[in-house]
Design an enzyme around this catalytic site. Structure first.
Site, PDB file in Angstrom:
ATOM      1  CG  ASP A   1      -2.196  -0.320   0.928  1.00  0.00           C
ATOM      2  OD1 ASP A   1      -2.342  -0.819  -0.202  1.00  0.00           O
ATOM      3  OD2 ASP A   1      -3.060  -0.477   1.819  1.00  0.00           O
TER       4      ASP A   1
ATOM      5  CG  MET B   1      -8.151   8.925   6.368  1.00  0.00           C
ATOM      6  SD  MET B   1      -9.087   7.417   5.734  1.00  0.00           S
ATOM      7  CE  MET B   1      -9.277   6.472   7.014  1.00  0.00           C
TER       8      MET B   1
ATOM      9  CE  LYS C   1      -4.897   7.774  -2.043  1.00  0.00           C
ATOM     10  NZ  LYS C   1      -6.299   8.300  -1.746  1.00  0.00           N
TER      11      LYS C   1
END
Ligand code: SAH
Length: 260
Positions: free
Chosen positions: A43, A182, A65
């Site tokens: 990840d 987050m 990403k």
């Protein structure tokens, strides 16, 4: 290199928590699992330094990403894991922090088990825990915090999300430390809603890239949270910590930002 231990068998998948960033915060079991893997799916929040423990012949696939690219869709990751396991590989899925804390580990396990694949999980140190420790602050304290809430600031699309007002009232009454993952992109809304139940002078910290050499943190108050994030240019990945356990460090830091 130690030979693979029986628990990391060909044809199985191990979800491994790579910890918050500092490679020394890996567990011994994680190190063994990484070393045993023939295929590693990694990840984006995983520090590449942990791959030092991988077998040089292992296939390493980055599925996160990086550099602004879109992350690999979950369905594709699930498929990659399944295919590698069916080919008899020793598959390790490396995730930031702990696989079961906002890591979608639960969803991945369900998918693999439904396909009859053996799965196990190796815990990692979750970012929220490490970030607060990096400030020298305990998550609980007999005088200030009787518990901790790990909560996401980013609900699944379509989900109503968290009732921050109710949470603030509970945190106040039950003396809980809030650790928000987050939360940066929703910071304005979260701040406004938390102010309904908590005082504006409640101590708050934002810790970005916790445990890494480039860690940055700001210690401020709930009332000044958004302003501090904007002024200091703090961004993801970061955790936001709210609660009286920060009182000591808040007094000492008084709105100070340190770049490590
Ligand atoms: N499973 C992970 C969390 C994944 S969700 C864990 O247990 O830590 C991703 C969020 O984790 C980021 O948006 C951020 O809120 C937090 N995070 C991950 N690594 C971090 C770090 N080094 N410093 C601060 N926050 C981090």
């Amino acid at each position: 290199m130690k030979p693979p231990l029986p628990e990391f068998r060909p044809g199985t998948v191990t979800l491994v928590g790579a910890g918050p960033g500092d490679p020394e915060l890996l567990t011994l079991k994680a190190v063994r699992a990484i070393g045993a893997a023939t295929v590693l799916l990694v990840d984006d929040l995983v520090n590449d330094a942990v791959l030092e423990h991988a077998n040089p012949n292992a296939r390493i696939v980055h599925v996160g990403k990086r550099g602004g690219c879109k992350s690999t869709p979950q369905a594709f990751i699930d498929k990659l894991m399944l295919m590698a396991a069916r080919e008899g590989e020793v598959v390790v899925r490396l995730k930031g922090g702990d696989p079961f804390v906002f890591g979608r580990g639960g969803e991945e396990i369900e998918h693999l088990q439904a396909e009859g694949i053996g799965v196990q999980v190796v815990n990692g140190i979750t970012a929220g825990l490490a970030a607060v420790t990096a400030l020298g602050v305990p998550l609980t304290h007999r005088d200030h915090a009787h518990g901790v809430v790990f909560i996401t600031g980013h609900a699944k699309p379509g989900d109503a999300g968290t009732d921050w007002r109710a949470l603030a009232a509970t945190a106040r009454d039950a003396k809980l430390t809030l650790v928000i993952y987050m939360g940066i992109s929703g910071a304005a809304h979260i701040q406004q809603a938390l102010l309904d139940g908590l005082h504006a002078d409640t101590p708050l910290a934002i810790i970005q890239h916790a445990t890494l050499a480039h860690q940055r943190e700001a210690v401020t108050t709930l009332g000044d949270m958004l302003h501090t994030i904007e002024r200091e240019g703090l961004g993801s990945p970061a955790v936001i910590v709210v609660g009286d356990v920060l009182r000591g460090v808040a007094a000492a830091h008084a709105d100070l930002v340190r770049a490590a």
